[in-house]
Design a protein around this motif. Structure first.
Motif, PDB file in Angstrom:
ATOM      1  N   VAL A 119       0.777  -1.141   0.081  1.00 49.44           N
ATOM      2  CA  VAL A 119       0.039  -0.126  -0.126  1.00 49.44           C
ATOM      3  C   VAL A 119       0.747   1.224  -0.045  1.00 49.44           C
ATOM      4  CG1 VAL A 119      -1.763   1.317   1.087  1.00 49.44           C
ATOM      5  CG2 VAL A 119      -1.948  -1.180   1.252  1.00 49.44           C
ATOM      6  N   SER A 120       0.815   1.890  -1.145  1.00 50.66           N
ATOM      7  CA  SER A 120       1.576   2.876  -1.218  1.00 50.66           C
ATOM      8  C   SER A 120       0.986   4.372  -1.013  1.00 50.66           C
ATOM      9  CB  SER A 120       2.233   3.222  -2.438  1.00 50.66           C
ATOM     10  OG  SER A 120       3.116   4.100  -2.563  1.00 50.66           O
ATOM     11  N   VAL A 121       1.355   5.342  -0.176  1.00 43.84           N
ATOM     12  CA  VAL A 121       0.507   6.473  -0.005  1.00 43.84           C
ATOM     13  C   VAL A 121       1.247   7.877  -1.036  1.00 43.84           C
ATOM     14  CG1 VAL A 121       0.159   8.406   1.758  1.00 43.84           C
ATOM     15  CG2 VAL A 121       0.353   6.102   2.501  1.00 43.84           C
ATOM     16  N   SER A 122       0.229   8.253  -1.929  1.00 45.24           N
ATOM     17  CA  SER A 122       0.587   9.115  -3.006  1.00 45.24           C
ATOM     18  C   SER A 122       0.166  10.582  -2.470  1.00 45.24           C
ATOM     19  CB  SER A 122      -0.034   8.714  -4.246  1.00 45.24           C
ATOM     20  OG  SER A 122       0.434   9.637  -5.186  1.00 45.24           O
ATOM     21  N   SER A 123      -0.555  11.384  -3.220  1.00 45.00           N
ATOM     22  CA  SER A 123      -0.923  12.610  -2.975  1.00 45.00           C
ATOM     23  C   SER A 123      -2.119  12.927  -3.737  1.00 45.00           C
ATOM     24  CB  SER A 123       0.304  13.534  -2.845  1.00 45.00           C
ATOM     25  OG  SER A 123      -0.381  14.798  -2.384  1.00 45.00           O
ATOM     26  N   LEU A 124      -3.138  13.945  -3.292  1.00 44.22           N
ATOM     27  CA  LEU A 124      -4.019  14.521  -4.249  1.00 44.22           C
ATOM     28  C   LEU A 124      -3.154  15.531  -5.210  1.00 44.22           C
ATOM     29  CD1 LEU A 124      -6.682  15.929  -5.288  1.00 44.22           C
ATOM     30  CD2 LEU A 124      -6.686  17.140  -3.110  1.00 44.22           C
ATOM     31  N   ALA A 125      -1.986  16.077  -4.687  1.00 47.62           N
ATOM     32  CA  ALA A 125      -1.028  16.937  -5.553  1.00 47.62           C
ATOM     33  C   ALA A 125      -0.629  16.222  -6.812  1.00 47.62           C
ATOM     34  CB  ALA A 125       0.176  17.585  -4.706  1.00 47.62           C
ATOM     35  N   PRO A 185       0.466  -7.657  -5.410  1.00 55.34           N
ATOM     36  CA  PRO A 185      -0.565  -6.739  -5.284  1.00 55.34           C
ATOM     37  C   PRO A 185      -0.403  -5.324  -4.389  1.00 55.34           C
ATOM     38  CG  PRO A 185      -0.394  -8.517  -3.564  1.00 55.34           C
ATOM     39  CD  PRO A 185       0.746  -8.763  -4.296  1.00 55.34           C
ATOM     40  N   ILE A 186      -1.024  -4.465  -5.241  1.00 52.81           N
ATOM     41  CA  ILE A 186      -0.516  -2.912  -4.876  1.00 52.81           C
ATOM     42  C   ILE A 186      -1.727  -2.089  -4.978  1.00 52.81           C
ATOM     43  CG2 ILE A 186       0.547  -0.986  -5.377  1.00 52.81           C
ATOM     44  CD1 ILE A 186       2.706  -2.660  -7.213  1.00 52.81           C
ATOM     45  N   SER A 187      -1.833  -1.232  -3.893  1.00 54.84           N
ATOM     46  CA  SER A 187      -2.852  -0.376  -3.805  1.00 54.84           C
ATOM     47  C   SER A 187      -2.085   0.918  -3.611  1.00 54.84           C
ATOM     48  CB  SER A 187      -4.062  -0.700  -2.704  1.00 54.84           C
ATOM     49  OG  SER A 187      -4.708  -1.749  -3.133  1.00 54.84           O
ATOM     50  N   ILE A 188      -2.958   2.190  -4.123  1.00 53.86           N
ATOM     51  CA  ILE A 188      -2.276   3.323  -3.884  1.00 53.86           C
ATOM     52  C   ILE A 188      -3.537   4.212  -3.201  1.00 53.86           C
ATOM     53  CG2 ILE A 188      -1.861   5.776  -4.993  1.00 53.86           C
ATOM     54  CD1 ILE A 188      -0.736   3.794  -7.321  1.00 53.86           C
ATOM     55  N   VAL A 189      -3.226   5.129  -2.449  1.00 60.64           N
ATOM     56  CA  VAL A 189      -4.045   6.042  -1.354  1.00 60.64           C
ATOM     57  C   VAL A 189      -3.459   7.347  -1.582  1.00 60.64           C
ATOM     58  CG1 VAL A 189      -5.046   6.452   0.907  1.00 60.64           C
ATOM     59  CG2 VAL A 189      -4.759   4.135   0.085  1.00 60.64           C
ATOM     60  N   ARG A 190      -4.361   8.087  -2.331  1.00 65.82           N
ATOM     61  CA  ARG A 190      -4.099   9.597  -2.290  1.00 65.82           C
ATOM     62  C   ARG A 190      -4.778  10.507  -1.287  1.00 65.82           C
ATOM     63  NH1 ARG A 190      -5.687   9.721  -8.594  1.00 65.82           N
ATOM     64  NH2 ARG A 190      -3.885   8.856  -9.569  1.00 65.82           N
ATOM     65  N   PRO A 191      -4.203  11.001  -0.120  1.00 65.97           N
ATOM     66  CA  PRO A 191      -4.783  11.972   0.664  1.00 65.97           C
ATOM     67  C   PRO A 191      -4.669  13.224   0.239  1.00 65.97           C
ATOM     68  CG  PRO A 191      -2.789  11.160   1.563  1.00 65.97           C
ATOM     69  CD  PRO A 191      -2.832  10.219   0.277  1.00 65.97           C
ATOM     70  N   GLU A 242      -5.959  -4.586   4.135  1.00 63.92           N
ATOM     71  CA  GLU A 242      -6.555  -5.614   4.508  1.00 63.92           C
ATOM     72  C   GLU A 242      -7.438  -6.481   3.312  1.00 63.92           C
ATOM     73  OE1 GLU A 242      -6.670  -5.316   9.386  1.00 63.92           O
ATOM     74  OE2 GLU A 242      -8.338  -4.756   8.055  1.00 63.92           O
ATOM     75  N   ARG A 243      -8.400  -5.328   2.480  1.00 64.92           N
ATOM     76  CA  ARG A 243      -9.277  -5.742   1.574  1.00 64.92           C
ATOM     77  C   ARG A 243      -9.538  -5.005   0.614  1.00 64.92           C
ATOM     78  NH1 ARG A 243     -12.076  -4.453   6.532  1.00 64.92           N
ATOM     79  NH2 ARG A 243     -13.693  -2.960   6.498  1.00 64.92           N
ATOM     80  N   GLY A 244      -8.616  -4.048   0.252  1.00 67.28           N
ATOM     81  CA  GLY A 244      -8.798  -2.984  -0.886  1.00 67.28           C
ATOM     82  C   GLY A 244      -8.536  -3.873  -2.264  1.00 67.28           C
ATOM     83  N   GLU A 245      -8.959  -2.760  -3.331  1.00 65.89           N
ATOM     84  CA  GLU A 245      -8.898  -3.321  -4.656  1.00 65.89           C
ATOM     85  C   GLU A 245      -7.365  -3.082  -5.063  1.00 65.89           C
ATOM     86  OE1 GLU A 245     -11.880  -1.672  -7.912  1.00 65.89           O
ATOM     87  OE2 GLU A 245     -10.456  -0.188  -7.639  1.00 65.89           O
ATOM     88  N   PHE A 347     -15.456   0.158   1.895  1.00 65.81           N
ATOM     89  CA  PHE A 347     -15.125  -0.222   3.486  1.00 65.81           C
ATOM     90  C   PHE A 347     -16.265   0.340   4.263  1.00 65.81           C
ATOM     91  CE2 PHE A 347     -10.744   0.920   1.548  1.00 65.81           C
ATOM     92  CZ  PHE A 347     -10.681  -0.252   1.117  1.00 65.81           C
ATOM     93  N   HIS A 348     -17.311   0.743   3.605  1.00 61.14           N
ATOM     94  CA  HIS A 348     -18.487   0.853   4.696  1.00 61.14           C
ATOM     95  C   HIS A 348     -17.914   1.713   5.862  1.00 61.14           C
ATOM     96  CE1 HIS A 348     -20.696  -1.928   2.301  1.00 61.14           C
ATOM     97  NE2 HIS A 348     -19.773  -2.779   2.520  1.00 61.14           N
TER      98      HIS A 348
END
Length: 372
Positions: A119-125, A185-191, A242-245, A347-348
């Motif tokens: 799980v890699s944290v990216s950015s809205l930027a 398996p990789i997911s990216i989250v952009r806060p 745990e259960r992301g796309e 994730f409800h």
């Protein structure tokens, strides 16, 4: 002390940072065994007090990462630069670091029979600012249709269009991860803008609201901004692991038919409240009981001029500054808003506190710790 299962281990890069500490804390509370990548020069007292295992290594060398990744179920890649002396420095960490951690996960998976979930944290930027609404857009929510504001939040299906050097380096990192998407398996989250107790970067804004009579708003127009409290972000990161796309190699490819991307394996994580920056200043003022705080609009020329002067000073002295050319570009070219719909639906998840309550919690922490 919670029960910790070493077979349920995770590995964190950037664990000594603001978000990394909160992530390690929450994972340990949930019973995970946490290893953190640390440099020899890092201050590790807080991580050691949590009970995390410290693994010395260097981000840009995959071989030095593999020891920490061994037997890890999840890897959280948080290490990155938000400020740098030049674009090359941004790329060295934000792009090359993504390549290194993915390569290390792949190699470790070959050696141990299974790759960890990354799980890699990216950015809205990296995605860019909000977009103009189209009345015929079928994906507009009822709230967006009823809102008279002419912009909508960025979605995962929008083609990234970063504006600043920092943003371009973050999307460059995402593109490195795409090369490994079919193998691990990789997911990216952009806060968007992250805040909370222990965040040193938010102190100047809180200080202005606490002590100054004026709160500056960049530009002639007050754009909306998305925010997320660190505890909410951490919870969403863990749920993503745990259960992301998962990412696909074509997740960022723009379709000629629709003009959008699939956005598979990518999430924006933001509070549903996106106040105008002037409103945000008033919210900060309320945290300190201020009734005499006034917002002041700063002309774009002044914002760019300040950013340019600070940029020149930074390059001459090789010292970091709080507001440089990159920040000036981002400040003027808003709105910096994104949609939380995909991650909340997946994730409800419902945000447990209002933005005002989260800001108050942060302000109280700053006052207690005498940061303000």
């Amino acid at each position: 002390m919670p029960f910790i299962n070493k077979e349920n281990s995770v590995y964190i890069t950037g664990g000594t940072g603001f978000v990394g500490y909160w992530l390690a804390k929450r994972l340990i509370e949930k019973g995970y065994y946490v290893r953190c990548l640390v440099r020899k020069s890092s201050n590790v007292d807080k991580l050691r007090a949590l009970g995390a295992e410290l693994v010395e290594g260097v981000l840009n060398y995959p071989q030095s990462l593999e020891l920490g990744i061994q037997n890890a179920k999840y890897v959280f890649h948080l290490a990155g630069l938000t400020r740098a002396l030049n674009y090359h420095e941004f790329l060295k960490v934000n792009q090359d670091g993504c390549r290194s951690i993915a390569a290390a996960c792949l190699e470790t998976g070959k050696n141990f029979g299974f790759p960890p979930t990354l799980v890699s944290v990216s950015s809205l930027a990296g995605a860019g600012p909000g977009l103009l609404k189209r009345p015929d857009d079928p994906l507009l929510t009822d709230a967006e249709r009823e809102d008279h504001y002419k912009y909508r939040g960025r979605r995962e299906t929008d083609e990234p269009r970063p504006l600043s050097a920092y943003g371009r380096s973050k999307i460059a990192g995402e593109k490195e991860l795409l090369k490994f998407a079919d193998q691990i398996p990789i997911s990216i989250v952009r806060p968007p803008y992250i805040f909370g107790p222990g965040d040193p970067l938010s102190v100047p804004l809180f200080k202005m609201a606490a002590h100054s009579r004026f709160f500056p708003v960049p530009g002639y127009f007050s754009f909306r901004f998305s925010f997320i409290h660190v505890e909410d972000l951490v919870e969403l990161l863990i749920r993503t692991a745990e259960r992301g796309e998962r990412l696909r190699s074509n997740s960022l490819d723009r379709s000629k038919e629709t003009g959008t991307c699939s956005g598979k394996g990518i999430y924006f994580a933001a509070s549903p409240e996106a106040p105008f920056f002037s409103e945000f200043g008033m919210m900060l003022g309320r945290c300190f009981g201020r009734k005499d705080l006034h917002t002041v609009k700063c002309p774009p020329l002044g914002v760019f001029g300040t950013g340019l002067v600070q940029e020149i000073w930074k390059r001459l002295t090789h010292k970091q500054v709080g507001f440089d050319w990159n920040k000036a570009v981002e400040a003027i070219h808003g709105p910096w808003i994104c949609s939380e719909k995909k991650i909340c639906d997946a994730f409800h998840f419902s945000f447990p506190h209002s933005l005002q309550d989260r800001l108050q919690q942060t302000a109280d922490w700053y006052l207690k710790e005498k940061w303000i």
